[in-house]
Design a protein around this motif. Structure first.
Motif, PDB file in Angstrom:
ATOM      1  N   HIS A 118       0.649  -1.264   0.051  1.00  0.00           N
ATOM      2  CA  HIS A 118      -0.035  -0.028  -0.062  1.00  0.00           C
ATOM      3  C   HIS A 118       0.981   1.237  -0.035  1.00  0.00           C
ATOM      4  O   HIS A 118       1.860   1.248   0.659  1.00  0.00           O
ATOM      5  N   HIS A 119       0.758   2.096  -0.843  1.00  0.00           N
ATOM      6  CA  HIS A 119       1.436   3.458  -1.028  1.00  0.00           C
ATOM      7  C   HIS A 119       0.505   4.661  -0.518  1.00  0.00           C
ATOM      8  O   HIS A 119      -0.403   4.485  -0.872  1.00  0.00           O
ATOM      9  N   GLU A 120       1.363   5.459   0.056  1.00  0.00           N
ATOM     10  CA  GLU A 120       0.460   6.890   0.512  1.00  0.00           C
ATOM     11  C   GLU A 120       1.704   7.842   0.262  1.00  0.00           C
ATOM     12  O   GLU A 120       2.876   7.882   0.669  1.00  0.00           O
ATOM     13  N   ARG A 154       1.755  10.475 -11.226  1.00  0.00           N
ATOM     14  CA  ARG A 154       1.085   9.859  -9.967  1.00  0.00           C
ATOM     15  C   ARG A 154      -0.191   9.429 -10.222  1.00  0.00           C
ATOM     16  O   ARG A 154      -0.617   8.342  -9.612  1.00  0.00           O
ATOM     17  N   LYS A 155      -1.050   9.990 -11.085  1.00  0.00           N
ATOM     18  CA  LYS A 155      -2.276   9.577 -11.333  1.00  0.00           C
ATOM     19  C   LYS A 155      -2.492   8.271 -12.021  1.00  0.00           C
ATOM     20  O   LYS A 155      -3.085   7.730 -11.903  1.00  0.00           O
ATOM     21  N   TYR A 157      -0.030   6.122 -11.786  1.00  0.00           N
ATOM     22  CA  TYR A 157       0.207   5.110 -10.661  1.00  0.00           C
ATOM     23  C   TYR A 157      -1.276   4.636  -9.988  1.00  0.00           C
ATOM     24  O   TYR A 157      -1.083   3.679  -9.585  1.00  0.00           O
ATOM     25  N   SER A 158      -1.686   5.606  -9.577  1.00  0.00           N
ATOM     26  CA  SER A 158      -2.948   5.360  -8.534  1.00  0.00           C
ATOM     27  C   SER A 158      -3.988   4.637  -9.415  1.00  0.00           C
ATOM     28  O   SER A 158      -4.506   3.870  -8.862  1.00  0.00           O
ATOM     29  N   LYS A 159      -4.358   4.843 -10.578  1.00  0.00           N
ATOM     30  CA  LYS A 159      -5.215   4.103 -11.407  1.00  0.00           C
ATOM     31  C   LYS A 159      -4.633   2.474 -11.613  1.00  0.00           C
ATOM     32  O   LYS A 159      -5.443   1.769 -11.500  1.00  0.00           O
ATOM     33  N   GLU A 162      -5.439   0.783  -8.258  1.00  0.00           N
ATOM     34  CA  GLU A 162      -6.700   0.585  -8.241  1.00  0.00           C
ATOM     35  C   GLU A 162      -7.170  -0.662  -8.777  1.00  0.00           C
ATOM     36  O   GLU A 162      -7.669  -1.730  -8.585  1.00  0.00           O
TER      37      GLU A 162
END
Length: 286
Positions: A118-120, A154-155, A157-159, A162
């Motif tokens: 999990h990345h934050e 980043r976007k 990566y987030s996609k 998910e």
């Protein structure tokens, strides 16, 4: 092999699999040699305002909303990166503190049951009249090699994360590929790309992606462990031991790395070393 060596080998093997069961290479969960319910690797990236890199070491405290779990504290490296091993699903926060920043507590971090990584991102603010250039020149040079991750990367990566959670490996791979194209020093994206490639059976591409992540950031302990897993699968136990040991230089008590090291040592007939690694696994698990 003598009877005594057979006994030692069996003892080491039983100690290791007691905390680290090995799954089939056909598992759809990716290159993870443990079942659901095991620890989650929580990756924290601390940045300044406007996503710029902070050239300073900061204290990171992981706080669980469950009273049954104790807090854990570590420090960021020169790129603002820190890692935790989270024992299970739940809601967490991280508190970031340091002499030159305003103390910051993150929003709630939700770790799900089946997550292995999990990345934050956590943004902090410098105190008034503090410059980001106060650190020694050698530390600034290291940080300069880690350019800021562009927003589009980043976007993507987030996609990808998910899609990976939904086990849509094809879509996840497309997003991680795009993230690395947008920012070719994005070691997290390369590591995640490797996980997805491994999950879809493309071991060669997974190997390349993990190796690229380590090339970019030699403190990416997760990518080192993934390389160790691949090396074990390929029967290159000396290289597997080397990657696991390098991971332990960053996270000295990581149970996954210790187990990988012990398995690689066992396969090489290094029974005393393997037994020592197995004992450290059980010690770190207490």
């Amino acid at each position: 092999m003598s009877a005594s060596l057979r006994i030692i080998s069996l003892v080491v093997f039983l100690l290791l699999i007691a905390v680290y069961p090995i799954h089939s290479q056909k598992s759809r969960r990716g290159p993870v040699f443990r079942g659901s319910g095991g620890p989650t690797q929580l990756e924290i990236q601390v940045t300044g305002e406007n996503s710029h890199n902070l050239n300073m070491q900061l204290s990171i405290e992981l706080v669980s909303n469950s009273s049954r779990q104790m807090n854990n504290t570590t420090f960021t490296d020169s790129t603002g990166h820190a890692q935790f091993s989270v024992s299970g699903p739940g809601t967490y926060q991280v508190k970031v503190s340091g002499p030159n920043i305003e103390d910051t507590t993150s929003a709630n971090i939700f770790i799900e049951q089946d997550e292995t990584v999990h990345h934050e991102y956590v943004a902090v603010k410098l105190k008034p009249n503090v410059s980001n250039n106060h650190v020694p020149a050698n530390e600034a040079t290291v940080s300069a090699a880690q350019l800021n991750v562009p927003e589009n990367a980043r976007k993507e990566y987030s996609k990808g994360v998910e899609a990976m959670h939904n086990k849509d490996w094809k879509e996840a791979r497309e997003h991680f590929d795009m993230a690395t194209r947008d920012y070719d020093k994005f070691d997290w994206a390369y590591n995640a790309l490797g996980v997805v490639c491994m999950a879809s059976g493309d071991k060669a591409s997974a190997h390349t992606a993990f190796a690229k992540a380590v090339e970019i950031n030699d403190h990416n302990a997760g990518a080192e462990r993934n390389l160790a897993r691949i090396m074990i699968g390929e029967g290159d136990f000396a290289q597997a031991e080397a990657h696991a040991r390098h991971s332990l230089m960053v996270e000295a008590q990581n149970a996954d790395a210790l187990t990988l090291e012990g398995l690689a040592q066992l396969k090489q007939g290094k029974f005393d070393d393997a037994l020592a690694s197995a004992r450290r696994v059980h010690s770190s698990d207490k």
